[in-house]
Design a protein around this motif. Structure first.
Motif, PDB file in Angstrom:
ATOM      1  N   UNK A 297       0.726  -1.268  -0.122  1.00  0.00           N
ATOM      2  CA  UNK A 297       0.064  -0.039   0.027  1.00  0.00           C
ATOM      3  C   UNK A 297       0.904   1.388  -0.094  1.00  0.00           C
ATOM      4  N   UNK A 298       0.228   2.544  -0.607  1.00  0.00           N
ATOM      5  CA  UNK A 298       1.109   3.533  -0.655  1.00  0.00           C
ATOM      6  C   UNK A 298      -0.174   4.904  -0.921  1.00  0.00           C
ATOM      7  N   UNK A 299       0.540   5.991  -0.706  1.00  0.00           N
ATOM      8  CA  UNK A 299      -0.146   7.097  -1.077  1.00  0.00           C
ATOM      9  C   UNK A 299      -1.323   7.595  -0.051  1.00  0.00           C
ATOM     10  N   UNK A 300      -1.038   7.496   1.039  1.00  0.00           N
ATOM     11  CA  UNK A 300      -2.416   7.507   2.060  1.00  0.00           C
ATOM     12  C   UNK A 300      -3.041   8.993   2.080  1.00  0.00           C
ATOM     13  N   UNK A 301      -1.986   9.951   1.986  1.00  0.00           N
ATOM     14  CA  UNK A 301      -2.331  11.382   2.154  1.00  0.00           C
ATOM     15  C   UNK A 301      -1.531  12.083   3.097  1.00  0.00           C
ATOM     16  N   UNK A 302      -1.460  13.461   3.418  1.00  0.00           N
ATOM     17  CA  UNK A 302      -0.341  14.005   4.288  1.00  0.00           C
ATOM     18  C   UNK A 302      -1.075  14.087   5.537  1.00  0.00           C
ATOM     19  N   UNK A 303      -0.879  13.246   6.575  1.00  0.00           N
ATOM     20  CA  UNK A 303      -1.182  13.459   7.852  1.00  0.00           C
ATOM     21  C   UNK A 303      -0.079  12.629   8.635  1.00  0.00           C
ATOM     22  N   UNK A 304      -0.022  13.060   9.962  1.00  0.00           N
ATOM     23  CA  UNK A 304       1.165  12.904  10.979  1.00  0.00           C
ATOM     24  C   UNK A 304       1.208  11.417  11.527  1.00  0.00           C
ATOM     25  N   UNK A 305       2.254  11.245  12.286  1.00  0.00           N
ATOM     26  CA  UNK A 305       2.868  10.089  12.682  1.00  0.00           C
ATOM     27  C   UNK A 305       1.797   9.187  13.532  1.00  0.00           C
ATOM     28  N   UNK A 306       1.235  10.131  14.316  1.00  0.00           N
ATOM     29  CA  UNK A 306       0.076   9.373  15.176  1.00  0.00           C
ATOM     30  C   UNK A 306      -1.177   8.765  14.245  1.00  0.00           C
ATOM     31  N   UNK A 307      -1.544   9.536  13.374  1.00  0.00           N
ATOM     32  CA  UNK A 307      -2.696   9.036  12.444  1.00  0.00           C
ATOM     33  C   UNK A 307      -2.037   7.992  11.510  1.00  0.00           C
ATOM     34  N   UNK A 308      -0.855   7.923  11.170  1.00  0.00           N
ATOM     35  CA  UNK A 308      -0.099   6.806  10.768  1.00  0.00           C
ATOM     36  C   UNK A 308      -0.416   5.529  11.280  1.00  0.00           C
ATOM     37  N   UNK A 309       0.260   5.597  12.421  1.00  0.00           N
ATOM     38  CA  UNK A 309      -0.118   4.429  13.487  1.00  0.00           C
ATOM     39  C   UNK A 309      -1.458   3.705  13.462  1.00  0.00           C
ATOM     40  N   UNK A 310      -2.392   4.884  13.759  1.00  0.00           N
ATOM     41  CA  UNK A 310      -3.848   4.367  13.777  1.00  0.00           C
ATOM     42  C   UNK A 310      -4.350   3.820  12.519  1.00  0.00           C
ATOM     43  N   UNK A 311      -4.029   4.355  11.128  1.00  0.00           N
ATOM     44  CA  UNK A 311      -4.372   3.779  10.080  1.00  0.00           C
ATOM     45  C   UNK A 311      -3.649   2.467   9.935  1.00  0.00           C
ATOM     46  N   UNK A 312      -2.276   2.175  10.382  1.00  0.00           N
ATOM     47  CA  UNK A 312      -1.505   1.048  10.295  1.00  0.00           C
ATOM     48  C   UNK A 312      -2.208  -0.047  11.076  1.00  0.00           C
ATOM     49  N   UNK A 313      -2.634   0.368  12.551  1.00  0.00           N
ATOM     50  CA  UNK A 313      -3.366  -0.578  13.397  1.00  0.00           C
ATOM     51  C   UNK A 313      -4.401  -1.127  12.767  1.00  0.00           C
ATOM     52  N   UNK A 314      -5.429  -0.228  11.847  1.00  0.00           N
ATOM     53  CA  UNK A 314      -6.822  -0.568  11.640  1.00  0.00           C
ATOM     54  C   UNK A 314      -6.546  -1.588  10.324  1.00  0.00           C
ATOM     55  N   UNK A 315      -5.378  -1.819   9.846  1.00  0.00           N
ATOM     56  CA  UNK A 315      -5.053  -2.613   8.462  1.00  0.00           C
ATOM     57  C   UNK A 315      -4.030  -3.977   8.813  1.00  0.00           C
ATOM     58  N   UNK A 316      -4.034  -3.963  10.203  1.00  0.00           N
ATOM     59  CA  UNK A 316      -3.074  -5.000  10.423  1.00  0.00           C
ATOM     60  C   UNK A 316      -3.765  -6.346  10.208  1.00  0.00           C
ATOM     61  N   UNK A 317      -5.117  -6.557  10.273  1.00  0.00           N
ATOM     62  CA  UNK A 317      -5.713  -8.059   9.922  1.00  0.00           C
ATOM     63  C   UNK A 317      -5.696  -8.292   8.591  1.00  0.00           C
ATOM     64  N   UNK A 318      -5.199  -7.376   7.695  1.00  0.00           N
ATOM     65  CA  UNK A 318      -5.224  -7.734   6.268  1.00  0.00           C
ATOM     66  C   UNK A 318      -3.979  -8.203   5.681  1.00  0.00           C
ATOM     67  N   UNK A 319      -3.006  -8.369   6.706  1.00  0.00           N
ATOM     68  CA  UNK A 319      -1.679  -8.694   6.464  1.00  0.00           C
ATOM     69  C   UNK A 319      -0.908  -8.123   5.284  1.00  0.00           C
ATOM     70  N   UNK A 320      -0.940  -6.915   4.999  1.00  0.00           N
ATOM     71  CA  UNK A 320      -0.430  -6.190   4.138  1.00  0.00           C
ATOM     72  C   UNK A 320       1.158  -6.357   3.859  1.00  0.00           C
ATOM     73  N   UNK A 321       1.584  -6.361   2.662  1.00  0.00           N
ATOM     74  CA  UNK A 321       3.163  -6.481   2.479  1.00  0.00           C
ATOM     75  C   UNK A 321       3.895  -5.363   3.029  1.00  0.00           C
ATOM     76  N   UNK A 322       3.445  -4.107   2.761  1.00  0.00           N
ATOM     77  CA  UNK A 322       4.057  -3.171   3.724  1.00  0.00           C
ATOM     78  C   UNK A 322       3.147  -1.755   3.426  1.00  0.00           C
ATOM     79  N   UNK A 323       3.456  -0.882   4.317  1.00  0.00           N
ATOM     80  CA  UNK A 323       3.047   0.298   4.176  1.00  0.00           C
ATOM     81  C   UNK A 323       4.315   1.391   3.918  1.00  0.00           C
ATOM     82  N   UNK A 324       3.993   2.156   2.948  1.00  0.00           N
ATOM     83  CA  UNK A 324       4.935   3.062   2.090  1.00  0.00           C
ATOM     84  C   UNK A 324       4.919   4.414   2.100  1.00  0.00           C
ATOM     85  N   UNK A 325       6.012   5.091   2.746  1.00  0.00           N
ATOM     86  CA  UNK A 325       6.134   6.453   2.726  1.00  0.00           C
ATOM     87  C   UNK A 325       4.859   7.200   3.601  1.00  0.00           C
ATOM     88  N   UNK A 326       4.881   6.546   4.562  1.00  0.00           N
ATOM     89  CA  UNK A 326       3.528   7.053   5.620  1.00  0.00           C
ATOM     90  C   UNK A 326       3.960   8.482   5.939  1.00  0.00           C
TER      91      UNK A 326
END
Length: 499
Positions: A297-326
């Protein structure tokens, strides 16, 4: 045996006469350059005098008749004589450069997608007259003119073209010059754009997996998907453009636009409702693809570290290969915080120039995967060095690529020569003419069943331009096609960076 040799002699003389006539025609052509004309005169082939070898064994005859065959150029006498370019319509404007030499061979390079061809042209005066096979020395001369992201495009384009030239001069593939290969084919990941509907998305995915055989996909999870959905994003109205979009690639002249404001400084937040909406998008894609294939996954938008972690945790169950350029690659400590907080692997690096700026991320193990773009990271050799360095720290390497087949094939050679490589991006899966911009010199397919085929015997990058197709896909604002660039011949500054 003698009758066989007589037949060979007769056929050889006919071929010689035809070859000599074609060379003479090129010499007489007023459009033939002086350097090329001199090269043709110097390397004119004489007849193979099989008639004088009638009493030799067939083994001795073959040895004698092939001893002077010219299998490559004379590398020690090579000199760079010119640099020219054309601007393709790939990614809205991607330039291919051609570096010519005094021996009639040339090398192809590419200025990174959406970068200015002048990043390369300004280097012409620094490399004219030099031997292109001294790749590392020339790279050290010009690397001071590169910078992050597309500012490195000129240096990397020249470096690519030099390896293409060097490989042609010595008659070996570029991967061989990098130390050899680990693989005969390179795994690709197919960029899968957002679609207007689930049915359209399924069509795009089926085309990649079933029709073309890709085994790895990448998709965007952008907060632009939340446009018009009330209660999903905080502080978005302030940043929206006149179309109501949070445009990540907006007006480059407006330094205070959303796209030009670094992630920590937008104060954009995603609500729980917004996270649920984005989760549904990923779940839909995962259900279409299944769990056998990696999805990056890539190109989430321009938001900060805290929201990056919140988004990442929400997606954990889908076992994505990577989060890119958060967040921007420059924030090593923030990347370390994100990576420590998430189980999903993290990656960055497509805008990093040179190994020295990858080292902080690698030393801190701030990301799980480094992700250089060879057209920004420093070219083939520097990218291999980056991969090798990361390997020592247990960090894998994937490669970003969104240009023409020139940078694609340069990346293939680099990937073949780097052990900790995972997958290379192919960003132009849906462009029917993309592969036809070039022809492989071994006549084999460039891509087959989701893998790039490594040229095993073709010198240099293993491709030549398909001029008829290329001319059909030049950018409308610049139809220049490898025209003279004499205005860039003169060096006008003292470039040494120390006193």
């Amino acid at each position: 045996m003698k009758s066989t040799l007589k037949s060979l002699i007769s056929r050889n003389k006919e071929e010689e006469r035809a070859y000599a006539a074609s060379r003479q025609a090129e010499i007489n052509n007023p459009e033939t350059s002086t350097n090329r004309r001199n090269f043709l005169k110097k390397t004119a082939l004489g007849g193979i005098a099989l008639g004088g070898l009638m009493n030799l064994t067939i083994e001795d005859t073959i040895a004698h008749t092939t001893q002077n065959v010219k299998r490559s150029s004379n590398p020690s006498d090579l000199k760079i004589t010119d640099m020219r370019y054309c601007l393709t319509n790939v990614m809205g404007g991607t330039a291919i450069i051609r570096i010519d030499t005094n021996q009639g061979i040339y090398g192809l390079g590419e200025v990174r997608d959406a970068a200015d061809a002048r990043y390369a042209l300004m280097l012409k005066s620094r490399i004219l007259g030099r031997n292109p096979c001294n790749v590392e020395m020339i790279f050290k001369i010009i690397k001071q003119f590169g910078g992050p992201a597309r500012q490195a495009g000129g240096v990397c384009a020249v470096e690519m073209a030099l390896w293409d030239l060097c490989g042609k001069a010595y008659g070996v593939p570029a991967w061989q010059l990098l130390g050899g290969r680990y693989r005969d084919k390179v795994r690709l990941y197919a960029d899968t754009p957002e679609a207007a509907s689930p049915a359209e998305q399924q069509k795009l995915i089926n085309y990649r997996i079933k029709d073309q055989g890709y085994t790895w996909l990448k998709m965007d999870i952008s907060i632009s998907e939340l446009k018009g959905k009330a209660g999903t994003v905080v502080n978005s109205k302030f940043w929206e453009n006149d179309k109501g979009d949070l445009a990540q690639w907006g007006d480059q002249r407006n330094m205070m636009s959303y796209g030009n404001t670094a992630h920590p400084f937008t104060q954009i937040q995603i609500t729980d409702k917004g996270l649920e909406e984005l989760s549904q998008i990923v779940e839909s894609i995962r259900n279409m693809v299944g769990y056998d294939l990696p999805i990056s996954t890539d190109h989430y938008g321009h938001f900060d570290l805290n929201n990056s972690i919140r988004l990442g945790k929400a997606m954990e169950k889908y076992r994505l290969a990577w989060f890119e350029d958060m967040v921007p690659w420059t924030y090593t400590e923030q990347w370390k915080t994100i990576s420590d907080a998430l189980e999903t692997p993290t990656t960055t690096g497509e805008d990093i120039y040179l190994l020295k700026d990858f080292k902080p991320l690698i030393h801190a193990r701030a990301v799980d995967i480094i992700h250089p773009d060879l057209a920004s990271s420093g070219g083939l050799l520097e990218t291999k060095r980056i991969g090798d360095y990361a390997e020592e720290y247990g960090v894998a390497m994937a490669m970003h690529q969104a240009g023409t087949p020139v940078s694609f094939m340069a990346s293939v050679h680099c990937a073949a020569a780097t052990q900790n490589f995972l997958a290379l991006e192919h960003h132009s899966v849906d462009i029917p003419w993309w592969e036809d911009l070039v022809k492989t010199t071994d006549g084999k397919k460039m891509i087959e069943k989701g893998f790039a085929i490594v040229p095993l015997n073709s010198p240099g990058l293993g491709i030549e331009l398909n001029e008829d197709v290329l001319k059909q896909h030049l950018k409308s604002t610049d139809k220049t096609y490898f025209a003279p660039t004499n205005e860039w011949n003169e060096q006008r500054s003292h470039d040494r960076i120390y006193s």
